[in-house]
Structure formats: C-alpha cells, structure tokens
Design an enzyme around this catalytic site. Structure first.
Site, PDB file in Angstrom:
ATOM      1  N   LYS A  59      -0.108  -5.769  -7.839  1.00 46.45           N
ATOM      2  CA  LYS A  59      -1.508  -5.820  -7.405  1.00 46.45           C
ATOM      3  C   LYS A  59      -2.257  -6.774  -8.323  1.00 46.45           C
ATOM      4  O   LYS A  59      -2.221  -6.630  -9.549  1.00 46.45           O
ATOM      5  CB  LYS A  59      -2.149  -4.435  -7.477  1.00 46.45           C
ATOM      6  CG  LYS A  59      -3.632  -4.444  -7.098  1.00 46.45           C
ATOM      7  CD  LYS A  59      -4.185  -3.039  -6.939  1.00 46.45           C
ATOM      8  CE  LYS A  59      -4.775  -2.459  -8.197  1.00 46.45           C
ATOM      9  NZ  LYS A  59      -6.055  -3.057  -8.618  1.00 46.45           N
ATOM     10  N   ASP A 116      -6.353  -7.348  -4.418  1.00 46.46           N
ATOM     11  CA  ASP A 116      -7.378  -6.293  -4.437  1.00 46.46           C
ATOM     12  C   ASP A 116      -8.740  -6.898  -4.758  1.00 46.46           C
ATOM     13  O   ASP A 116      -9.207  -6.829  -5.891  1.00 46.46           O
ATOM     14  CB  ASP A 116      -6.945  -5.266  -5.506  1.00 46.46           C
ATOM     15  CG  ASP A 116      -7.910  -4.106  -5.645  1.00 46.46           C
ATOM     16  OD1 ASP A 116      -8.732  -3.897  -4.751  1.00 46.46           O
ATOM     17  OD2 ASP A 116      -7.812  -3.397  -6.672  1.00 46.46           O
ATOM     18  N   LYS A 136     -11.544  -6.430  -2.548  1.00 49.14           N
ATOM     19  CA  LYS A 136     -12.571  -5.526  -1.994  1.00 49.14           C
ATOM     20  C   LYS A 136     -13.762  -6.279  -1.402  1.00 49.14           C
ATOM     21  O   LYS A 136     -14.908  -6.120  -1.858  1.00 49.14           O
ATOM     22  CB  LYS A 136     -13.071  -4.557  -3.071  1.00 49.14           C
ATOM     23  CG  LYS A 136     -11.991  -3.660  -3.671  1.00 49.14           C
ATOM     24  CD  LYS A 136     -12.594  -2.601  -4.572  1.00 49.14           C
ATOM     25  CE  LYS A 136     -11.577  -1.663  -5.177  1.00 49.14           C
ATOM     26  NZ  LYS A 136     -10.747  -2.261  -6.244  1.00 49.14           N
ATOM     27  N   LEU A 137     -13.515  -7.069  -0.368  1.00 46.60           N
ATOM     28  CA  LEU A 137     -14.597  -7.865   0.221  1.00 46.60           C
ATOM     29  C   LEU A 137     -15.660  -6.980   0.886  1.00 46.60           C
ATOM     30  O   LEU A 137     -15.339  -5.945   1.470  1.00 46.60           O
ATOM     31  CB  LEU A 137     -14.029  -8.854   1.251  1.00 46.60           C
ATOM     32  CG  LEU A 137     -13.497 -10.169   0.655  1.00 46.60           C
ATOM     33  CD1 LEU A 137     -12.216  -9.950  -0.106  1.00 46.60           C
ATOM     34  CD2 LEU A 137     -13.299 -11.216   1.723  1.00 46.60           C
ATOM     35  N   HIS A 138     -16.903  -7.422   0.805  1.00 43.46           N
ATOM     36  CA  HIS A 138     -18.039  -6.692   1.395  1.00 43.46           C
ATOM     37  C   HIS A 138     -19.195  -7.673   1.537  1.00 43.46           C
ATOM     38  O   HIS A 138     -19.863  -8.000   0.556  1.00 43.46           O
ATOM     39  CB  HIS A 138     -18.425  -5.515   0.477  1.00 43.46           C
ATOM     40  CG  HIS A 138     -19.429  -4.593   1.079  1.00 43.46           C
ATOM     41  ND1 HIS A 138     -19.844  -3.438   0.455  1.00 43.46           N
ATOM     42  CD2 HIS A 138     -20.107  -4.639   2.251  1.00 43.46           C
ATOM     43  CE1 HIS A 138     -20.737  -2.815   1.217  1.00 43.46           C
ATOM     44  NE2 HIS A 138     -20.916  -3.527   2.302  1.00 43.46           N
ATOM     45  N   ASP A 139     -19.424  -8.155   2.772  1.00 39.77           N
ATOM     46  CA  ASP A 139     -20.502  -9.122   3.007  1.00 39.77           C
ATOM     47  C   ASP A 139     -20.796  -9.111   4.506  1.00 39.77           C
ATOM     48  O   ASP A 139     -20.255  -8.265   5.220  1.00 39.77           O
ATOM     49  CB  ASP A 139     -20.061 -10.522   2.515  1.00 39.77           C
ATOM     50  CG  ASP A 139     -21.238 -11.400   2.108  1.00 39.77           C
ATOM     51  OD1 ASP A 139     -22.273 -11.377   2.817  1.00 39.77           O
ATOM     52  OD2 ASP A 139     -21.137 -12.110   1.093  1.00 39.77           O
ATOM     53  N   THR A 181     -19.206 -14.130   7.041  1.00 43.20           N
ATOM     54  CA  THR A 181     -18.750 -14.572   5.717  1.00 43.20           C
ATOM     55  C   THR A 181     -17.392 -13.962   5.383  1.00 43.20           C
ATOM     56  O   THR A 181     -16.495 -14.636   4.863  1.00 43.20           O
ATOM     57  CB  THR A 181     -19.802 -14.185   4.651  1.00 43.20           C
ATOM     58  OG1 THR A 181     -21.027 -14.824   5.001  1.00 43.20           O
ATOM     59  CG2 THR A 181     -19.387 -14.616   3.259  1.00 43.20           C
ATOM     60  N   THR A 192     -13.484   5.876  -6.297  1.00 42.14           N
ATOM     61  CA  THR A 192     -13.301   7.152  -7.012  1.00 42.14           C
ATOM     62  C   THR A 192     -14.299   7.281  -8.162  1.00 42.14           C
ATOM     63  O   THR A 192     -14.500   8.363  -8.694  1.00 42.14           O
ATOM     64  CB  THR A 192     -11.860   7.289  -7.553  1.00 42.14           C
ATOM     65  OG1 THR A 192     -11.476   6.046  -8.108  1.00 42.14           O
ATOM     66  CG2 THR A 192     -10.911   7.678  -6.467  1.00 42.14           C
ATOM     67  N   ARG A 211      -1.351   1.408 -16.018  1.00 37.76           N
ATOM     68  CA  ARG A 211      -1.005   1.632 -17.416  1.00 37.76           C
ATOM     69  C   ARG A 211       0.276   2.417 -17.693  1.00 37.76           C
ATOM     70  O   ARG A 211       0.955   2.097 -18.683  1.00 37.76           O
ATOM     71  CB  ARG A 211      -2.211   2.229 -18.150  1.00 37.76           C
ATOM     72  CG  ARG A 211      -3.314   1.180 -18.339  1.00 37.76           C
ATOM     73  CD  ARG A 211      -4.661   1.800 -18.566  1.00 37.76           C
ATOM     74  NE  ARG A 211      -5.145   2.466 -17.364  1.00 37.76           N
ATOM     75  CZ  ARG A 211      -6.302   3.119 -17.293  1.00 37.76           C
ATOM     76  NH1 ARG A 211      -7.063   3.194 -18.362  1.00 37.76           N
ATOM     77  NH2 ARG A 211      -6.690   3.685 -16.165  1.00 37.76           N
TER      78      ARG A 211
HETATM   79  O1  C5P Z   1      -3.841   1.966 -15.066  1.00 40.82           O
HETATM   80  P1  C5P Z   1      -4.029   2.767 -13.820  1.00 40.82           P
HETATM   81  O2  C5P Z   1      -2.735   3.373 -13.282  1.00 40.82           O
HETATM   82  O3  C5P Z   1      -5.135   3.789 -13.933  1.00 40.82           O
HETATM   83  O4  C5P Z   1      -4.470   1.683 -12.739  1.00 40.82           O
HETATM   84  C1  C5P Z   1      -4.899   2.035 -11.441  1.00 40.82           C
HETATM   85  C2  C5P Z   1      -5.305   0.793 -10.696  1.00 40.82           C
HETATM   86  O5  C5P Z   1      -5.823   1.188  -9.418  1.00 40.82           O
HETATM   87  C3  C5P Z   1      -6.395  -0.016 -11.365  1.00 40.82           C
HETATM   88  O6  C5P Z   1      -6.162  -1.387 -11.027  1.00 40.82           O
HETATM   89  C4  C5P Z   1      -7.660   0.491 -10.715  1.00 40.82           C
HETATM   90  O7  C5P Z   1      -8.687  -0.465 -10.692  1.00 40.82           O
HETATM   91  C5  C5P Z   1      -7.177   0.759  -9.301  1.00 40.82           C
HETATM   92  N1  C5P Z   1      -7.973   1.710  -8.532  1.00 40.82           N
HETATM   93  C6  C5P Z   1      -8.201   3.015  -8.954  1.00 40.82           C
HETATM   94  N2  C5P Z   1      -8.960   3.864  -8.185  1.00 40.82           N
HETATM   95  C7  C5P Z   1      -9.459   3.437  -7.024  1.00 40.82           C
HETATM   96  C8  C5P Z   1      -9.230   2.134  -6.581  1.00 40.82           C
HETATM   97  C9  C5P Z   1      -8.481   1.290  -7.375  1.00 40.82           C
HETATM   98  O8  C5P Z   1      -7.716   3.417 -10.002  1.00 40.82           O
HETATM   99  N3  C5P Z   1     -10.135   4.267  -6.267  1.00 40.82           N
END
Ligand code: C5P
Length: 232
Positions: free
Chosen positions: A32, A59, A61-64, A68, A119, A211
């Site tokens: 990603k 990733d 996340k388009l919004h317009d 566009t 989230t 992570r």
């Molecule tokens: O490091 P970690 O496992 O927490 O990474 C989760 C990934 O998923 C990050 O890139 C975070 O921005 C993304 N993400 C998220 N919750 C969402 C949407 C995307 O944790 N609702």
C-alpha cells in the site's frame, strides 16, 4: 476470492521503501502506497514498484466534485495499480464518476473501494462536528451500500465491521481491513484491533498491515507469519 496481506508502506522516501523491499528477496508482497510517499516521490514511485513486480493499493482517498475525481482517476488508472480508493462521503454521483474515469478503453480497471468513516472519527465528533445524527455503525453500513449502488468493489473498514458490511452488501463485496496486530504485539495508536486469524474469521478479504511488519526485526518472517495466519 483469494485473501491477501497488503503491507502498508508508510515510509517518507523512496530510498527507505526500496531498502525495506530489498529485504524480501524474490518475494513480491502486495504493498500500500499512501499520500506521504506519493506526495514526496510522485507517480514515479508507483511505476518503479510496479516494474519490480508488486501489486499496489494506491491509498489516496480522493474526495472532490465528480468531474475532478473522474479526471484524476483517469490519470491514476494509467499507473496500472491494482486497488485505489476514495471517500464515500463524496456521494454516489462522485463514486460513479470515479468508476467512469478509472475504466480503461479496453474495459479493464483497478478495483475501486471506498472509505466510509475514518476510524479516527468518533461517533461523538461525527454528531457534534459533522452533524451526522445516526449511530456510527449505521453510517458505515449506509455508506457501504452507497458504494455498492455506485458499482464499487468494496470498502475499507475495521475487521470488526466486515461482518455487517458483508451482510448488507453481499459476500462478494470486498472488505479491506487495517487495524491488525499479532497476538501479544504492540497496538501502537490503533484501538480496535484483531489478529490476522480473527480477521479471516470475521470475513476480511484483504488485511492491511503496517508496523507489525515494517517495524519488525525480521520483516520477511513477520510477513510470512501474517500470510500463514490469515490464509491464502
Ligand atoms: O502500522 P499499522 O498496521 O497501524 O498501519 C495501518 C495502515 O492502514 C496505515 O497506513 C493507516 O493509515 C491505514 N489505515 C488505518 N485505518 C483506517 C484506514 C487506513 O489504519 N481506517
């Protein structure tokens, strides 16, 4: 449907990303790429990762306004990514326009999925700041239904929401779920977390794991553990 593990490559430069991916040898994980890396390095990073043989979830996340988003999606479609996303809050009309823009002359296109409510947005903030006066789960399911009505392939959601999304939108409507941790691992800033095995049981089609893999001493071993627990 094949379940797949997607590694969230939240690095700030191409050099860091390449150093990380070089540790995978012949393995070519699904990655990603988010706003940070895309804004730092531009479309070239996507072309290079694609050239190396990885599948990519872009990733952004388009919004317009619909026009566009349609035109932006047409440009992004040319990068040959595998999954791309937008905000369902942009309306059904915007999502339909995005699909049109994304579809190539031969009819092929990347999978298009929607973010329902981030989230990071709590029910309280949704009510007090956004004036959305419904329980957050209702909003998530409703936005997922809008995405389905627009012809999208699925949504990004918590694994804990995957069941209700599938119930409302059908089992073939994809759920792409972050918030995954190994049993006994550090949660970091994620609150509602599940293990890869539990995410499978809850009906996730793709898990997005950052992570627990990127910060592991041995990222390849952590990735393989994830794939094994989630199932292919
Ligand atoms: O490091 P970690 O496992 O927490 O990474 C989760 C990934 O998923 C990050 O890139 C975070 O921005 C993304 N993400 C998220 N919750 C969402 C949407 C995307 O944790 N609702």
């Amino acid at each position: 449907m094949n379940r797949e593990v997607i590694i969230a490559c939240d690095f700030s430069s191409a050099a860091e990303l390449y150093a990380f991916l070089d540790r995978f040898g012949e393995e070519r994980p699904f990655v990603k790429i988010g706003m940070e890396l895309f804004y730092a390095e531009g479309p070239a990073i996507v072309r290079e990762i694609k050239r190396r043989g990885h599948k990519i979830f872009l990733d952004l996340k388009l919004h317009d306004i619909p026009n566009t988003v349609k035109r932006a999606m047409a440009i992004l479609s040319g990068l040959n990514v595998d999954i791309i996303n937008l905000h369902a809050a942009g309306t059904i009309e915007m999502m339909r326009a995005a699909l049109e823009g994304l579809t190539r002359p031969d009819g092929s296109r990347p999978l298009l999925i929607a973010v329902t409510q981030l989230t990071s947005t709590s029910e309280q903030r949704m009510r007090e700041e956004l004036l959305i006066d419904h329980p957050i789960n209702e909003v998530i399911v409703h936005y997922a239904e809008n995405a389905k009505a627009a012809g999208l392939d699925g949504v990004v959601c918590s694994p804990l929401e995957a069941g209700m999304v599938k119930e409302a939108c059908g089992k073939d409507f994809l759920t792409v779920t972050p918030g995954v941790r190994f049993a006994g691992g550090s949660a970091g800033d994620q609150v509602r977390i599940t293990t890869p095995a539990r995410a499978r049981e809850l009906g996730s089609d793709y898990i997005v794991v950052g992570r627990p893999i990127t910060a592991a001493k041995d990222p390849l071993a952590a990735y393989r553990r994830c794939v094994e627990e989630f199932g292919g």
